[in-house]
Design an enzyme around this catalytic site. Structure first.
Site, PDB file in Angstrom:
ATOM      1  N   ASP A  10      -4.064  13.588 -17.759  1.00  0.00           N
ATOM      2  CA  ASP A  10      -3.698  15.013 -17.738  1.00  0.00           C
ATOM      3  C   ASP A  10      -4.829  15.938 -18.158  1.00  0.00           C
ATOM      4  O   ASP A  10      -4.631  17.142 -18.276  1.00  0.00           O
ATOM      5  CB  ASP A  10      -2.482  15.257 -18.636  1.00  0.00           C
ATOM      6  N   GLU A  14       9.578   3.300  18.766  1.00  0.00           N
ATOM      7  CA  GLU A  14       9.583   4.758  18.871  1.00  0.00           C
ATOM      8  C   GLU A  14      10.262   5.448  17.698  1.00  0.00           C
ATOM      9  O   GLU A  14      10.054   6.628  17.459  1.00  0.00           O
ATOM     10  CB  GLU A  14      10.235   5.198  20.191  1.00  0.00           C
ATOM     11  N   ASN A  39      18.022  -0.353  24.392  1.00  0.00           N
ATOM     12  CA  ASN A  39      17.051   0.206  23.453  1.00  0.00           C
ATOM     13  C   ASN A  39      17.595   1.469  22.792  1.00  0.00           C
ATOM     14  O   ASN A  39      17.428   1.688  21.587  1.00  0.00           O
ATOM     15  CB  ASN A  39      15.750   0.511  24.196  1.00  0.00           C
ATOM     16  N   ASN A  85      12.779 -11.061  22.701  1.00  0.00           N
ATOM     17  CA  ASN A  85      13.218 -10.527  23.994  1.00  0.00           C
ATOM     18  C   ASN A  85      12.172 -10.755  25.081  1.00  0.00           C
ATOM     19  O   ASN A  85      12.497 -11.104  26.221  1.00  0.00           O
ATOM     20  CB  ASN A  85      13.529  -9.038  23.875  1.00  0.00           C
ATOM     21  N   ASP A 114      -9.979  13.482 -16.694  1.00  0.00           N
ATOM     22  CA  ASP A 114      -9.247  12.514 -15.874  1.00  0.00           C
ATOM     23  C   ASP A 114      -9.303  12.829 -14.382  1.00  0.00           C
ATOM     24  O   ASP A 114      -8.937  11.991 -13.558  1.00  0.00           O
ATOM     25  CB  ASP A 114      -7.772  12.459 -16.310  1.00  0.00           C
ATOM     26  N   ASP A 120      -4.498   6.789 -19.668  1.00  0.00           N
ATOM     27  CA  ASP A 120      -5.041   7.215 -20.945  1.00  0.00           C
ATOM     28  C   ASP A 120      -4.067   6.796 -22.042  1.00  0.00           C
ATOM     29  O   ASP A 120      -2.920   6.452 -21.775  1.00  0.00           O
ATOM     30  CB  ASP A 120      -5.240   8.736 -20.933  1.00  0.00           C
ATOM     31  N   ASP A 151      18.345   1.880  18.842  1.00  0.00           N
ATOM     32  CA  ASP A 151      17.701   2.942  18.064  1.00  0.00           C
ATOM     33  C   ASP A 151      18.722   3.738  17.262  1.00  0.00           C
ATOM     34  O   ASP A 151      18.473   4.109  16.109  1.00  0.00           O
ATOM     35  CB  ASP A 151      16.925   3.886  18.989  1.00  0.00           C
TER      36      ASP A 151
END
Length: 902
Positions: free
Chosen positions: A645, A335, A738, A713, A649, A377, A742
């Site tokens: 540029d 999450e 959890n 787990n 291109d 280039d 987190d």
């Protein structure tokens, strides 16, 4: 059914990622392939404006030939608003907050919270609500910061338009460079090659103006635009030859135009307001996120039902088993992924801006790190952004002032896009000679440059009876329209002997590293009317101007650094192969066999792809050649960057995984690019690549940690569920675990990265992630099972009455091992000794571990259904954690030697 659910879940996940930050914006107009309805009133209005005389235009748009004054601009802006598309306007904060909430992970948590509330488990419902709130608010704050950072960076390289405005109360006017969002209806603007059309326009003056409208009409060829319509009965506004529309771009020529609509009132603005969803091709980053997310979600959807069935069958309590399975599903969903991705990319963008690299699209940072081929280039990248006029000679190679003066007239009187060559020519003539030339010759007309002809002409006159056309351009293209040469003062036919002389002289100049431009003339009787491309025929070749474009001092070390970083550099240039090869040699780049544009015309895609893979230097290329090469390299599985540029291109910039341009580039190139360099240097680029790899490594850390620990787990839960007479951990315990985990991950974007992890391109590899899960997930399961045995036989927590002790013991081991894995997996080295995490990550993980150990002893323990652990538990805890880290380090060494380490 599973496939459908997976697809729907992933679609919600993908929408949850901040779209405007991790998707490359299409060129304005590019999304109009979606059928959308244009109001008839807009079409009718466009057709009326297209046929109007200029006097009527001034009246209808409340403007005048001198331009608008400040008061008129203010009134127009109050009436029509800023020149912004509806999609570019920010959404209200509450919309962003809702988007941050509505992801599959939060929805699962909300369902679980609702079930807990319905069963009067208010504490569990409160914890779940806290988890949802933290996840949503963290993502909301990070997205807001990222949006602000992205907008600030984009503002640094915003496009401008040349606008005629009255500048004082005396009525004096001037051409001003203004941001395009300041345009209002009635403004008079000037257009030149390379410009993006910033609003809907009515042309009032035009000179060989050709506009690319493929983004609106699908027509691949540019169309000519004029001031006085040639087709007064046209029914389609897009085909009106006096109108230009926002989102298209000028290919060649010059013009002046009146702004007839801005923002939402433009043709594209109306389309954008009606198009709700467009199909956008995913780039390498988005495809990687998609594949990894699909892998994790599928794993969740498979394992949660298995946990449900085993627990329901063995325990007999299907309701409790369902809650537990749902908690396991929540634990298996990453999450925090959207927040980690957004904050990591945003932090990388801000750091890059301090190194003169402006990121227009945040996902470009990761593509920077994944890039393994850079196509660029030559001019201004390998070489200095300052070209020097070195020689001006006749066809035999002798110095010639006549050739220089012809070239000066051409560069001085052209009104299109002046490039570095024109600047060098103008600087090559002293002021006295320049004044004499401009006083002696008057401009009559011009034929602008385009990349099909690769030449441009001006028509000048010394007296009223004779016009002289002066043309300069690429050698071969000039020779194609010449039939004579000036040799020793005489005009003689351009025969095979002369062609051999020309080739010999120009090849000699090219081998010296000089870029050769040919100059030709033609005398014509004076006439009225415009000159056209057809007039560029039967010319007299006068000679050549040769330019020195020396390499930058930083180019050689930058190329060496890029090579050391695992990036192959390929040169794609329109210049001569001899000049390009000389420059490559000077900067230490092995050019090998050079391929020129004409060589690839007849090649199939497969043949060209094979050739492109082994070729370093391509010369004499057209814009379409560059685009095709980039596309085929991508097809072969490379992450391709293109740096350019110029107008030529833009197609390749758009085709590349990552388009790179510079602040001084033409509008169309800057619009097509993902990243803008404030300094045109490969060294700056190399620094960006390294930052991209750091960003990728930190994102991958979270995914690897989450995937491997989740896999372990689940395996532990399956084993415990099959053999224990009670749940190994309550759903509430899983949720708290959890939540704490987190919180510890929030600091990952600020972590350090080992040097060896940024020495080669970093790519998304779901197969590698799956292998990583299989190798490292079971390690935690081994020590979880040892913990089960410890609690069962040593502490005798083996009955439903003592399950709280069992669950408390595994809760602490599970949380600490899951938190320590952060430090084990973040580096291939020995953690804490050879490689230390950044202090924010160290602090957060330490805090979570302290909280985890303290919870069973805290006043909250009874609410959480935990209990204090005996002191004899802690030596066992230390032994389990040390054993866990030791085995992980051993497996990590084997894994990195066998499969490498990302």
């Amino acid at each position: 059914m599973l496939k459908i659910i997976t697809r729907q879940l992933f679609a919600r996940l993908n929408r949850h990622l901040p779209y405007r930050l991790v998707h490359r914006d299409p060129l304005p107009g590019a999304q109009t392939a979606v059928n959308a309805t244009i109001p008839p009133s807009l079409s009718e209005r466009c057709l009326k404006v297209a046929a109007m005389e200029q006097e009527t235009l001034w009246r209808v748009f409340d403007t005048h030939p001198e331009g608008l004054n400040a008061a008129e601009v203010t009134r127009a802006r109050e009436k029509h608003g800023e020149n912004r598309l509806p999609a570019q306007k920010p959404s209200p904060w509450w919309v962003h907050l809702w988007v941050c909430y509505r992801n599959p992970f939060n929805i699962l948590l909300t369902i679980l919270g609702g079930i807990s509330y319905a069963t009067e488990d208010l504490f569990a419902a409160g914890v779940i609500a806290l988890m949802v709130g933290i996840s949503t608010l963290l993502n909301f704050v990070q997205e807001a910061r990222s949006t602000k950072a992205a907008d600030a960076l984009k503002a640094m390289v915003s496009n401008t338009a040349t606008v005629l405005r009255v500048i004082n109360e005396n009525g004096e006017n001037a051409w001003l460079e203004l941001p395009i969002d300041q345009l209002v209806p009635g403004d008079i603007i000037k257009l030149a090659a390379g410009d993006m059309i910033p609003a809907d326009l009515r042309i009032i003056q035009a000179r060989d103006l050709f506009v690319a409208q493929a983004s609106l009409t699908g027509e691949s060829l540019p169309v000519e635009k004029v001031a006085a319509t040639r087709e007064p009965r046209q029914n389609n506004p897009l085909e009106c030859d006096t109108l230009c529309f926002m989102g298209t771009n000028v290919v060649s020529g010059t013009a002046q135009a009146v702004v007839m609509a801005t923002g939402a009132g433009t043709w594209f603005g109306q389309l954008a307001g009606r198009v709700s969803e467009q199909d956008n091709e995913q780039n390498a980053f988005q495809k990687g996120i998609s594949r990894v997310s699909m892998l994790l979600i599928r794993f969740m959807l498979v394992m949660a039902p298995v946990v449900l069935i085993i627990n329901g069958y063995t325990k007999g309590d299907w309701w409790e088993a369902a809650l537990f399975a749902l908690s396991v599903a929540v634990g298996l969903t990453p999450e925090m992924l959207p927040m980690i991705v957004t904050s990591t990319l945003a932090r990388g963008a801000v750091k890059l801006s301090k190194q003169k690299v402006i990121v227009k699209h945040l996902d470009a940072i990761q593509n920077f790190g994944a890039m393994d081929i850079l196509c660029t280039d030559k001019t201004g990248t390998l070489t200095q952004d300052k070209i020097v006029l070195e020689n001006h000679t006749d066809i035999s190679g002798k110095p010639s002032e006549h050739v220089l003066h012809c070239a000066w007239l051409n560069s001085h009187y052209q009104t299109g896009l002046k490039n570095l060559l024109d600047t060098a020519v103008l600087e090559g003539v002293d002021e006295t000679a320049a004044r004499q030339l401009s006083g002696r010759w008057q401009k009559i007309d011009e034929i602008p440059f385009d990349f099909e002809r690769r030449r441009m002409s001006v028509v000048v006159a010394e007296d009223s009876n004779v016009h002289q056309l002066v043309c300069k351009g690429a050698l071969q293209e000039i020779l194609n329209v010449c039939t004579q040469v000036r040799h020793n003062g005489d005009i003689v036919p351009l025969d095979d002997n002369m062609l051999r002389r020309v080739k010999r002289v120009t090849d000699t100049l090219n081998r010296q590293g000089l870029r050769v431009v040919a100059v030709a003339t033609k005398y014509l009787p004076a006439r009225e009317g415009d000159y056209q491309r057809i007039d560029e025929s039967d010319l007299i070749l006068e000679g050549y101007i040769a330019f020195l474009d020396p390499p930058k001092e930083t180019t050689a070390p930058a190329l060496k650094a890029l090579k050391a970083s695992g990036i192959t550099v390929k040169i794609l240039t329109g210049d001569s192969e001899l000049v390009a090869a000389k420059v490559c040699h000077e900067v230490g780049l092995d050019a090998g066999d050079v391929i020129i544009g004409s060589d690839i015309e007849g090649l199939s895609d497969d043949a060209l792809a094979a050739l492109a893979a082994r070729t370093t230097l391509f010369a004499r290329l057209t814009p379409m050649h560059k685009e095709r090469i980039v596309t085929l390299l991508k097809r072969e599985g490379h992450v391709v960057g293109f740096m350019g540029d110029g107008i030529n291109d833009a197609p390749a910039l758009r085709a590349a995984d990552i388009g790179i341009s510079v602040d001084g580039a033409v509008d169309i190139a800057r619009e097509a690019a993902d990243i803008i360099l404030l300094e045109k240097s490969l060294m700056v680029l190399e620094e960006g690549v390294i930052e991209g790899r750091r960003t990728f490594s930190n994102m991958l850390k979270y995914i690897k940690m989450t995937a491997s620990s989740n896999f372990g787990n689940v395996f532990s839960v399956l084993v415990a569920s099959a053999f224990l007479p009670f749940l190994p951990m309550l759903p509430l315990h899983l949720l708290i675990q959890n939540l704490l985990y987190d919180v510890s991950q929030v600091a990952i974007p600020f972590d350090n990265v080992d040097e060896e992890q940024i020495q080669k391109p970093q790519r998304w590899n779901p197969a590698d992630l799956g292998r990583f899960m299989v190798f490292f997930g079971p390690i935690s399961s081994i020590f979880d099972i040892l913990t089960f045995c410890l609690m069962w036989w040593v502490f005798h927590a083996n009955t439903p009455e003592t399950q709280t002790l069992f669950q408390s013991g595994w809760f602490v081991v599970g949380l600490l091992s899951q938190t320590l894995i952060v430090h084990m997996i973040r580096t291939r080295r020995l953690p804490f000794i050879q490689s230390r995490a950044a202090w924010p990550l160290m602090a957060m993980t330490l805090l979570v571990m302290v909280v985890g150990v303290s919870l069973p002893f805290s006043p909250l323990a009874s609410y959480l259904q935990l209990q204090a652990l005996p002191l004899s538990y802690f030596p066992w805890l230390i032994a389990i954690l040390v054993g866990y880290m030791t085995l992980t380090q051993l497996v990590k060494g084997f894994y990195s030697r066998r499969y490498g380490w990302q």
